[in-house]
Design a protein around this motif. Structure first.
Motif, PDB file in Angstrom:
ATOM      1  N   ASP A 168       0.870  -1.185   0.000  1.00  0.00           N
ATOM      2  CA  ASP A 168       0.000   0.000   0.000  1.00  0.00           C
ATOM      3  C   ASP A 168       0.902   1.229   0.000  1.00  0.00           C
ATOM      4  O   ASP A 168       1.592   1.499   0.981  1.00  0.00           O
ATOM      5  CB  ASP A 168      -0.882  -0.028   1.250  1.00  0.00           C
ATOM      6  CG  ASP A 168      -1.833   1.152   1.349  1.00  0.00           C
ATOM      7  OD1 ASP A 168      -1.624   2.167   0.650  1.00  0.00           O
ATOM      8  OD2 ASP A 168      -2.773   1.069   2.153  1.00  0.00           O
TER       9      ASP A 168
ATOM     10  N   GLU B 203      -0.374   4.253  -0.660  1.00  0.00           N
ATOM     11  CA  GLU B 203      -1.293   5.384  -0.531  1.00  0.00           C
ATOM     12  C   GLU B 203      -1.460   5.855   0.918  1.00  0.00           C
ATOM     13  O   GLU B 203      -1.718   7.017   1.169  1.00  0.00           O
ATOM     14  CB  GLU B 203      -2.660   5.030  -1.123  1.00  0.00           C
ATOM     15  CG  GLU B 203      -2.605   4.719  -2.614  1.00  0.00           C
ATOM     16  CD  GLU B 203      -2.078   5.886  -3.425  1.00  0.00           C
ATOM     17  OE1 GLU B 203      -2.534   7.026  -3.204  1.00  0.00           O
ATOM     18  OE2 GLU B 203      -1.188   5.669  -4.277  1.00  0.00           O
ATOM     19  N   TRP B 204      -1.379   4.925   1.867  1.00  0.00           N
ATOM     20  CA  TRP B 204      -1.534   5.272   3.280  1.00  0.00           C
ATOM     21  C   TRP B 204      -0.303   4.811   4.052  1.00  0.00           C
ATOM     22  O   TRP B 204       0.313   3.797   3.720  1.00  0.00           O
ATOM     23  CB  TRP B 204      -2.788   4.618   3.868  1.00  0.00           C
ATOM     24  CG  TRP B 204      -4.036   5.350   3.507  1.00  0.00           C
ATOM     25  CD1 TRP B 204      -4.579   6.422   4.163  1.00  0.00           C
ATOM     26  CD2 TRP B 204      -4.921   5.079   2.407  1.00  0.00           C
ATOM     27  NE1 TRP B 204      -5.726   6.830   3.533  1.00  0.00           N
ATOM     28  CE2 TRP B 204      -5.958   6.029   2.453  1.00  0.00           C
ATOM     29  CE3 TRP B 204      -4.940   4.134   1.382  1.00  0.00           C
ATOM     30  CZ2 TRP B 204      -6.992   6.060   1.536  1.00  0.00           C
ATOM     31  CZ3 TRP B 204      -5.960   4.161   0.464  1.00  0.00           C
ATOM     32  CH2 TRP B 204      -6.974   5.118   0.543  1.00  0.00           C
TER      33      TRP B 204
ATOM     34  N   ARG C  54     -18.400   4.679  -2.792  1.00  0.00           N
ATOM     35  CA  ARG C  54     -18.005   4.701  -1.384  1.00  0.00           C
ATOM     36  C   ARG C  54     -17.796   6.128  -0.901  1.00  0.00           C
ATOM     37  O   ARG C  54     -17.354   6.980  -1.654  1.00  0.00           O
ATOM     38  CB  ARG C  54     -16.697   3.936  -1.196  1.00  0.00           C
ATOM     39  CG  ARG C  54     -16.774   2.475  -1.593  1.00  0.00           C
ATOM     40  CD  ARG C  54     -15.432   1.829  -1.423  1.00  0.00           C
ATOM     41  NE  ARG C  54     -15.066   1.750  -0.023  1.00  0.00           N
ATOM     42  CZ  ARG C  54     -14.737   0.635   0.617  1.00  0.00           C
ATOM     43  NH1 ARG C  54     -14.719  -0.497  -0.024  1.00  0.00           N
ATOM     44  NH2 ARG C  54     -14.404   0.664   1.874  1.00  0.00           N
TER      45      ARG C  54
ATOM     46  N   PHE D  98     -11.825   5.527   3.610  1.00  0.00           N
ATOM     47  CA  PHE D  98     -10.938   5.545   2.452  1.00  0.00           C
ATOM     48  C   PHE D  98     -11.161   6.788   1.583  1.00  0.00           C
ATOM     49  O   PHE D  98     -10.416   7.032   0.654  1.00  0.00           O
ATOM     50  CB  PHE D  98     -11.147   4.299   1.594  1.00  0.00           C
ATOM     51  CG  PHE D  98     -10.596   3.043   2.202  1.00  0.00           C
ATOM     52  CD1 PHE D  98      -9.236   2.772   2.176  1.00  0.00           C
ATOM     53  CD2 PHE D  98     -11.431   2.116   2.807  1.00  0.00           C
ATOM     54  CE1 PHE D  98      -8.719   1.604   2.725  1.00  0.00           C
ATOM     55  CE2 PHE D  98     -10.930   0.946   3.355  1.00  0.00           C
ATOM     56  CZ  PHE D  98      -9.569   0.699   3.322  1.00  0.00           C
TER      57      PHE D  98
ATOM     58  N   GLU E 266     -14.585  -3.133  -9.592  1.00  0.00           N
ATOM     59  CA  GLU E 266     -13.895  -4.200  -8.867  1.00  0.00           C
ATOM     60  C   GLU E 266     -14.472  -5.538  -9.298  1.00  0.00           C
ATOM     61  O   GLU E 266     -15.635  -5.613  -9.718  1.00  0.00           O
ATOM     62  CB  GLU E 266     -14.103  -3.987  -7.364  1.00  0.00           C
ATOM     63  CG  GLU E 266     -13.165  -4.718  -6.479  1.00  0.00           C
ATOM     64  CD  GLU E 266     -13.239  -4.233  -5.024  1.00  0.00           C
ATOM     65  OE1 GLU E 266     -12.297  -4.520  -4.289  1.00  0.00           O
ATOM     66  OE2 GLU E 266     -14.224  -3.587  -4.634  1.00  0.00           O
TER      67      GLU E 266
ATOM     68  N   TYR F  51      -4.061  -3.079   2.970  1.00  0.00           N
ATOM     69  CA  TYR F  51      -4.794  -1.836   3.215  1.00  0.00           C
ATOM     70  C   TYR F  51      -4.297  -1.309   4.552  1.00  0.00           C
ATOM     71  O   TYR F  51      -4.791  -1.691   5.618  1.00  0.00           O
ATOM     72  CB  TYR F  51      -6.300  -2.079   3.279  1.00  0.00           C
ATOM     73  CG  TYR F  51      -6.974  -2.361   1.949  1.00  0.00           C
ATOM     74  CD1 TYR F  51      -6.351  -2.118   0.733  1.00  0.00           C
ATOM     75  CD2 TYR F  51      -8.268  -2.855   1.918  1.00  0.00           C
ATOM     76  CE1 TYR F  51      -6.988  -2.360  -0.465  1.00  0.00           C
ATOM     77  CE2 TYR F  51      -8.920  -3.096   0.722  1.00  0.00           C
ATOM     78  CZ  TYR F  51      -8.278  -2.854  -0.465  1.00  0.00           C
ATOM     79  OH  TYR F  51      -8.916  -3.094  -1.655  1.00  0.00           O
TER      80      TYR F  51
ATOM     81  N   ARG G  20      -7.177   7.422  -4.160  1.00  0.00           N
ATOM     82  CA  ARG G  20      -6.191   6.574  -3.489  1.00  0.00           C
ATOM     83  C   ARG G  20      -6.631   5.109  -3.469  1.00  0.00           C
ATOM     84  O   ARG G  20      -5.844   4.208  -3.784  1.00  0.00           O
ATOM     85  CB  ARG G  20      -5.944   7.090  -2.077  1.00  0.00           C
ATOM     86  CG  ARG G  20      -5.288   8.470  -2.071  1.00  0.00           C
ATOM     87  CD  ARG G  20      -5.343   9.123  -0.714  1.00  0.00           C
ATOM     88  NE  ARG G  20      -4.205   8.691   0.073  1.00  0.00           N
ATOM     89  CZ  ARG G  20      -4.013   9.052   1.343  1.00  0.00           C
ATOM     90  NH1 ARG G  20      -4.878   9.838   1.962  1.00  0.00           N
ATOM     91  NH2 ARG G  20      -2.949   8.627   1.985  1.00  0.00           N
ATOM     92  N   LEU G  21      -7.885   4.867  -3.101  1.00  0.00           N
ATOM     93  CA  LEU G  21      -8.380   3.494  -3.065  1.00  0.00           C
ATOM     94  C   LEU G  21      -8.489   2.927  -4.481  1.00  0.00           C
ATOM     95  O   LEU G  21      -8.132   1.775  -4.726  1.00  0.00           O
ATOM     96  CB  LEU G  21      -9.731   3.421  -2.351  1.00  0.00           C
ATOM     97  CG  LEU G  21     -10.318   2.023  -2.193  1.00  0.00           C
ATOM     98  CD1 LEU G  21      -9.372   1.092  -1.437  1.00  0.00           C
ATOM     99  CD2 LEU G  21     -11.668   2.097  -1.479  1.00  0.00           C
TER     100      LEU G  21
ATOM    101  N   LEU H 212      -5.176   1.613  -5.574  1.00  0.00           N
ATOM    102  CA  LEU H 212      -4.844   0.306  -4.983  1.00  0.00           C
ATOM    103  C   LEU H 212      -5.589  -0.825  -5.687  1.00  0.00           C
ATOM    104  O   LEU H 212      -5.019  -1.874  -5.974  1.00  0.00           O
ATOM    105  CB  LEU H 212      -5.172   0.289  -3.486  1.00  0.00           C
ATOM    106  CG  LEU H 212      -4.316   1.159  -2.574  1.00  0.00           C
ATOM    107  CD1 LEU H 212      -4.795   1.026  -1.130  1.00  0.00           C
ATOM    108  CD2 LEU H 212      -2.847   0.811  -2.685  1.00  0.00           C
TER     109      LEU H 212
END
Length: 175
Positions: free
Chosen positions: A11, A13-14, A44, A48, A55, A96, A151-152, A155
């Motif tokens: 990950d 992003e975080w 969403r 996140f 998906e 995550y 960001r999500l 990923l």
């Protein structure tokens, strides 16, 4: 016989603090005889961030459940699809960091037999607003690329695009 994909991703992003649990997940690239692929779209707005995602359908493997039973159950729940499991494509290990989770994503290639009713959970309906996307391969690639603007989304695209490429190669070669 094909060689299964094995991909390990981090990950980026975080910030990493710690990982406190693993989640065994069954996911599938589902296709039909006309060259369409079936995905879920999620809208969403949670920890996140706000994002609309493409998906693969799939989810957590329940205690005592094997991967084939899990993927058939998940595809019935999320897409309303009865499928033939063609083969396992491979495993993508990803993280995550935000929720301290390591995912073991077991990807399958599945051919649709028929569609019926979905059986979505309350969260899938009210929090994620799951819906079905039916896309040709080129459009699916474009959708993943477009949805990697969060960001999500980045990923998810990093995890799923390499597997989608392999799925398409397998279908084109007659598996």
């Amino acid at each position: 016989m094909h060689k299964e994909l094995k991909i390990s991703l981090q990950d980026t992003e975080w910030k990493y603090d710690y990982i406190d649990h693993d989640r065994n997940i069954a996911r599938a690239f589902v296709y039909d005889e006309n060259g369409y692929f079936y995905f879920v779209r999620a809208n969403r707005d949670d920890d996140f961030g706000k994002a609309t995602l493409i998906e693969t359908a799939g989810g957590g493997v329940e205690d005592g459940e094997d991967l084939i039973a899990a993927i058939k159950r998940e595809l019935k729940e999320e897409l309303g699809a009865d499928v033939e499991v063609v083969c396992k494509i491979g495993v993508v290990s990803d993280y995550y960091n935000l929720i301290h989770r390591h995912n073991i994503n077991n990807y399958f290639l599945c051919r649709v037999n028929s569609f019926g009713d979905k059986n979505l959970t309350e969260d899938e309906i009210n929090c994620f607003h799951l819906s079905t996307l039916k896309l040709l391969y080129e459009d699916a690639v474009k959708e993943y690329e477009y949805r990697s603007n969060t960001r999500l989304g980045k990923l998810v695209a990093n995890r799923e695009l390499p597997v989608l490429y392999r799925a398409k190669e397998m279908i084109d070669s007659g598996i």
